[in-house]
Structure formats: structure tokens, C-alpha cells
Design a protein around this motif. Structure first.
Motif, PDB file in Angstrom:
ATOM      1  N   VAL A   1       5.683  11.159  -4.996  1.00 19.05           N
ATOM      2  CA  VAL A   1       6.483  12.250  -4.460  1.00 19.05           C
ATOM      3  C   VAL A   1       5.757  12.892  -3.280  1.00 19.05           C
ATOM      4  O   VAL A   1       4.545  13.084  -3.320  1.00 19.05           O
ATOM      5  N   GLY A   2       6.527  13.250  -2.254  1.00 23.90           N
ATOM      6  CA  GLY A   2       6.005  13.987  -1.104  1.00 23.90           C
ATOM      7  C   GLY A   2       5.389  13.111  -0.041  1.00 23.90           C
ATOM      8  O   GLY A   2       4.373  12.470  -0.269  1.00 23.90           O
ATOM      9  N   ASN A   3       6.018  13.051   1.115  1.00 31.64           N
ATOM     10  CA  ASN A   3       5.497  12.306   2.262  1.00 31.64           C
ATOM     11  C   ASN A   3       5.072  10.888   1.879  1.00 31.64           C
ATOM     12  O   ASN A   3       3.978  10.437   2.229  1.00 31.64           O
ATOM     13  N   VAL A   4       5.933  10.183   1.185  1.00 32.07           N
ATOM     14  CA  VAL A   4       5.607   8.843   0.717  1.00 32.07           C
ATOM     15  C   VAL A   4       5.650   7.867   1.898  1.00 32.07           C
ATOM     16  O   VAL A   4       6.609   7.851   2.667  1.00 32.07           O
ATOM     17  N   LEU A   5       4.599   7.080   2.018  1.00 29.50           N
ATOM     18  CA  LEU A   5       4.515   6.037   3.042  1.00 29.50           C
ATOM     19  C   LEU A   5       4.119   4.746   2.341  1.00 29.50           C
ATOM     20  O   LEU A   5       3.081   4.685   1.674  1.00 29.50           O
ATOM     21  N   ILE A   6       4.967   3.736   2.492  1.00 28.70           N
ATOM     22  CA  ILE A   6       4.691   2.425   1.913  1.00 28.70           C
ATOM     23  C   ILE A   6       4.511   1.445   3.054  1.00 28.70           C
ATOM     24  O   ILE A   6       5.344   1.368   3.958  1.00 28.70           O
ATOM     25  N   GLY A   7       3.430   0.703   3.006  1.00 31.27           N
ATOM     26  CA  GLY A   7       3.161  -0.316   4.008  1.00 31.27           C
ATOM     27  C   GLY A   7       3.050  -1.675   3.356  1.00 31.27           C
ATOM     28  O   GLY A   7       2.452  -1.823   2.287  1.00 31.27           O
ATOM     29  N   GLN A   8       3.657  -2.671   3.977  1.00 34.61           N
ATOM     30  CA  GLN A   8       3.535  -4.055   3.543  1.00 34.61           C
ATOM     31  C   GLN A   8       3.575  -4.908   4.795  1.00 34.61           C
ATOM     32  O   GLN A   8       4.623  -5.057   5.423  1.00 34.61           O
ATOM     33  N   GLY A   9       2.419  -5.428   5.187  1.00 39.51           N
ATOM     34  CA  GLY A   9       2.342  -6.127   6.458  1.00 39.51           C
ATOM     35  C   GLY A   9       2.693  -5.161   7.572  1.00 39.51           C
ATOM     36  O   GLY A   9       2.191  -4.030   7.609  1.00 39.51           O
ATOM     37  N   SER A  10       3.597  -5.547   8.472  1.00 43.73           N
ATOM     38  CA  SER A  10       3.998  -4.665   9.572  1.00 43.73           C
ATOM     39  C   SER A  10       5.178  -3.766   9.195  1.00 43.73           C
ATOM     40  O   SER A  10       5.568  -2.896   9.971  1.00 43.73           O
ATOM     41  N   MET A  11       5.739  -3.949   8.004  1.00 44.30           N
ATOM     42  CA  MET A  11       6.882  -3.141   7.573  1.00 44.30           C
ATOM     43  C   MET A  11       6.397  -1.815   6.996  1.00 44.30           C
ATOM     44  O   MET A  11       5.422  -1.760   6.260  1.00 44.30           O
ATOM     45  N   ARG A  12       7.128  -0.721   7.325  1.00 44.01           N
ATOM     46  CA  ARG A  12       6.823   0.615   6.812  1.00 44.01           C
ATOM     47  C   ARG A  12       8.091   1.234   6.258  1.00 44.01           C
ATOM     48  O   ARG A  12       9.165   1.120   6.847  1.00 44.01           O
ATOM     49  N   LEU A  13       7.946   1.909   5.107  1.00 41.43           N
ATOM     50  CA  LEU A  13       9.049   2.633   4.507  1.00 41.43           C
ATOM     51  C   LEU A  13       8.547   4.031   4.202  1.00 41.43           C
ATOM     52  O   LEU A  13       7.479   4.194   3.608  1.00 41.43           O
TER      53      LEU A  13
ATOM     54  N   LYS B   1      10.617  10.536  -2.044  1.00 38.32           N
ATOM     55  CA  LYS B   1      10.274  10.134  -3.413  1.00 38.32           C
ATOM     56  C   LYS B   1      10.475   8.632  -3.546  1.00 38.32           C
ATOM     57  O   LYS B   1      11.471   8.094  -3.048  1.00 38.32           O
ATOM     58  N   VAL B   2       9.547   7.964  -4.243  1.00 37.68           N
ATOM     59  CA  VAL B   2       9.680   6.534  -4.505  1.00 37.68           C
ATOM     60  C   VAL B   2       9.297   6.258  -5.955  1.00 37.68           C
ATOM     61  O   VAL B   2       8.208   6.623  -6.399  1.00 37.68           O
ATOM     62  N   ASP B   3      10.229   5.612  -6.683  1.00 38.81           N
ATOM     63  CA  ASP B   3       9.953   5.136  -8.038  1.00 38.81           C
ATOM     64  C   ASP B   3       9.495   3.692  -7.924  1.00 38.81           C
ATOM     65  O   ASP B   3      10.176   2.861  -7.313  1.00 38.81           O
ATOM     66  N   VAL B   4       8.344   3.393  -8.533  1.00 39.39           N
ATOM     67  CA  VAL B   4       7.815   2.038  -8.554  1.00 39.39           C
ATOM     68  C   VAL B   4       8.073   1.475  -9.946  1.00 39.39           C
ATOM     69  O   VAL B   4       7.639   2.056 -10.943  1.00 39.39           O
TER      70      VAL B   4
ATOM     71  N   GLU C   1       0.859  -1.188   0.000  1.00 33.57           N
ATOM     72  CA  GLU C   1       0.000   0.000   0.000  1.00 33.57           C
ATOM     73  C   GLU C   1       0.892   1.234   0.000  1.00 33.57           C
ATOM     74  O   GLU C   1       1.811   1.342   0.814  1.00 33.57           O
ATOM     75  N   ILE C   2       0.631   2.182  -0.928  1.00 37.04           N
ATOM     76  CA  ILE C   2       1.452   3.376  -1.051  1.00 37.04           C
ATOM     77  C   ILE C   2       0.571   4.613  -0.967  1.00 37.04           C
ATOM     78  O   ILE C   2      -0.464   4.686  -1.644  1.00 37.04           O
ATOM     79  N   THR C   3       0.977   5.572  -0.131  1.00 33.98           N
ATOM     80  CA  THR C   3       0.308   6.879  -0.079  1.00 33.98           C
ATOM     81  C   THR C   3       1.364   7.958  -0.273  1.00 33.98           C
ATOM     82  O   THR C   3       2.518   7.793   0.114  1.00 33.98           O
TER      83      THR C   3
END
Length: 166
Positions: free
Chosen positions: A60-72, A76-79, A42-44
Motif C-alpha cells: 500500500v502507498g506509492n507502489v512501484l513494481i519493476g520487471q525488466g523495463s516494464m513499470r507498474l 495498492k497492489v495485492d500479490v 521488484e516491488i517497493t
């Protein structure tokens, strides 16, 4: 000292001793960073741009990636999507101040590359791992999320905090 601190101190001492002799990196177990890379992602973010011709999406901007209990988190994030379409994410490339957390462990770095197929995360640039009150720093850290084992390369430094007995 608690059992966890003693085990961690011994692991770090042996790993650092090996680093001094071999100069190839410090391997440490990262139990909190053991993770299932097959879980949904999940990416916001503040903004998203997609280029269909290259198969790339940029958050871009305040990127939050969630996968299970892991958060990144990152600026900026390139997918990068895998071949053959279908929306399968192949890799995530995070820049602009990266923090990766799972459980009580956190890693900070300038950049991170997460290969979802292999479950490997490579963090580069002023890497700092914290596990409770303890910290390890270096230039690069590679984590195998399937096993929870990581390697820190570069000038490795550790700070261990003495604990109280249980």
C-alpha cells in the motif's frame, strides 16, 4: 508523416473499422509492451502486510513494481502467490490509479490484473493508452505481453497526431 505514424494510423483505422462492424474490440500491436514475464519482480511501497493463511501480500502507498523495463505504479497492489509455496508470484492485482509503462508506451486505468504465468495484463476502468503523441481510450484493455498484442473493448476512441516527414 513518419513511417511509424502512417503504420499506426492505418492499424488504428482498420482496427476501428473492424470494431464498428464486429463490436468485439479493437486489436492493436503494442511493440513496447512486449515483455518477458519470467524476469524477477521488484516491488517497493510505503507499507506491506502479509497473510500466511491466504498466501496473500498487500503493498500500500506509492507502489512501484519493476520487471525488466516494464513499470507498474498504483496506490495498492495485492500479490497472490501460486500453490505449493516457494514464494512464486502467480498474480498481481493493482488498484487505486494504475499506470503501466514500457518503452515509449503507457497505459492508465483504474485497476489492473497481471497473470505472470500467462503473461496477460487486463486493465479496466477509463483505460488510456498513449504511444508517443497518439492516444487510444476504452473501457477495458487486455495485453498479451508475450506477443505485444492488445485488445481494447468498450467505447473506443483514438486521437492521431499528424507528424512531419523524415
Amino acid at each position: 508523416m513518419t513511417k511509424r505514424i502512417i503504420a499506426y494510423a492505418l492499424t488504428c483505422a482498420f482496427a476501428l473499422a473492424g470494431h464498428a462492424v464486429m463490436a468485439q474490440g479493437t486489436s492493436v500491436a503494442f511493440g513496447g509492451l512486449k515483455h518477458d514475464s519470467k524476469l524477477p519482480v521488484e516491488i517497493t511501497a510505503d507499507q506491506l502486510s502479509v497473510d500466511q493463511s491466504t498466501g496473500k501480500a498487500v503493498f500500500v502507498g506509492n507502489v512501484l513494481i519493476g520487471q525488466g523495463s516494464m513499470r507498474l505504479t498504483a496506490g495498492k497492489v495485492d500479490v497472490i502467490y501460486g500453490a505449493g509455496g516457494g514464494g512464486n508470484i502467480s498474480q498481481l492485482e493493482a488498484t487505486q490509479g494504475v499506470t503501466l509503462t514500457n518503452g515509449g508506451e503507457a497505459v492508465e486505468a483504474r485497476t489492473a490484473r497481471y497473470d505472470l504465468g500467462s503473461g496477460a495484463v487486463v486493465l479496466t476502468g477509463s483505460v488510456l493508452l498513449t504511444q508517443g503523441p497518439n492516444a487510444i481510450s476504452g473501457d477495458t484493455m487486455t495485453i498479451d505481453l508475450k506477443t505485444g498484442v492488445g485488445t481494447i473493448d468498450g467505447r473506443v476512441k483514438t486521437i492521431l497526431q499528424p507528424g512531419t516527414s523524415e
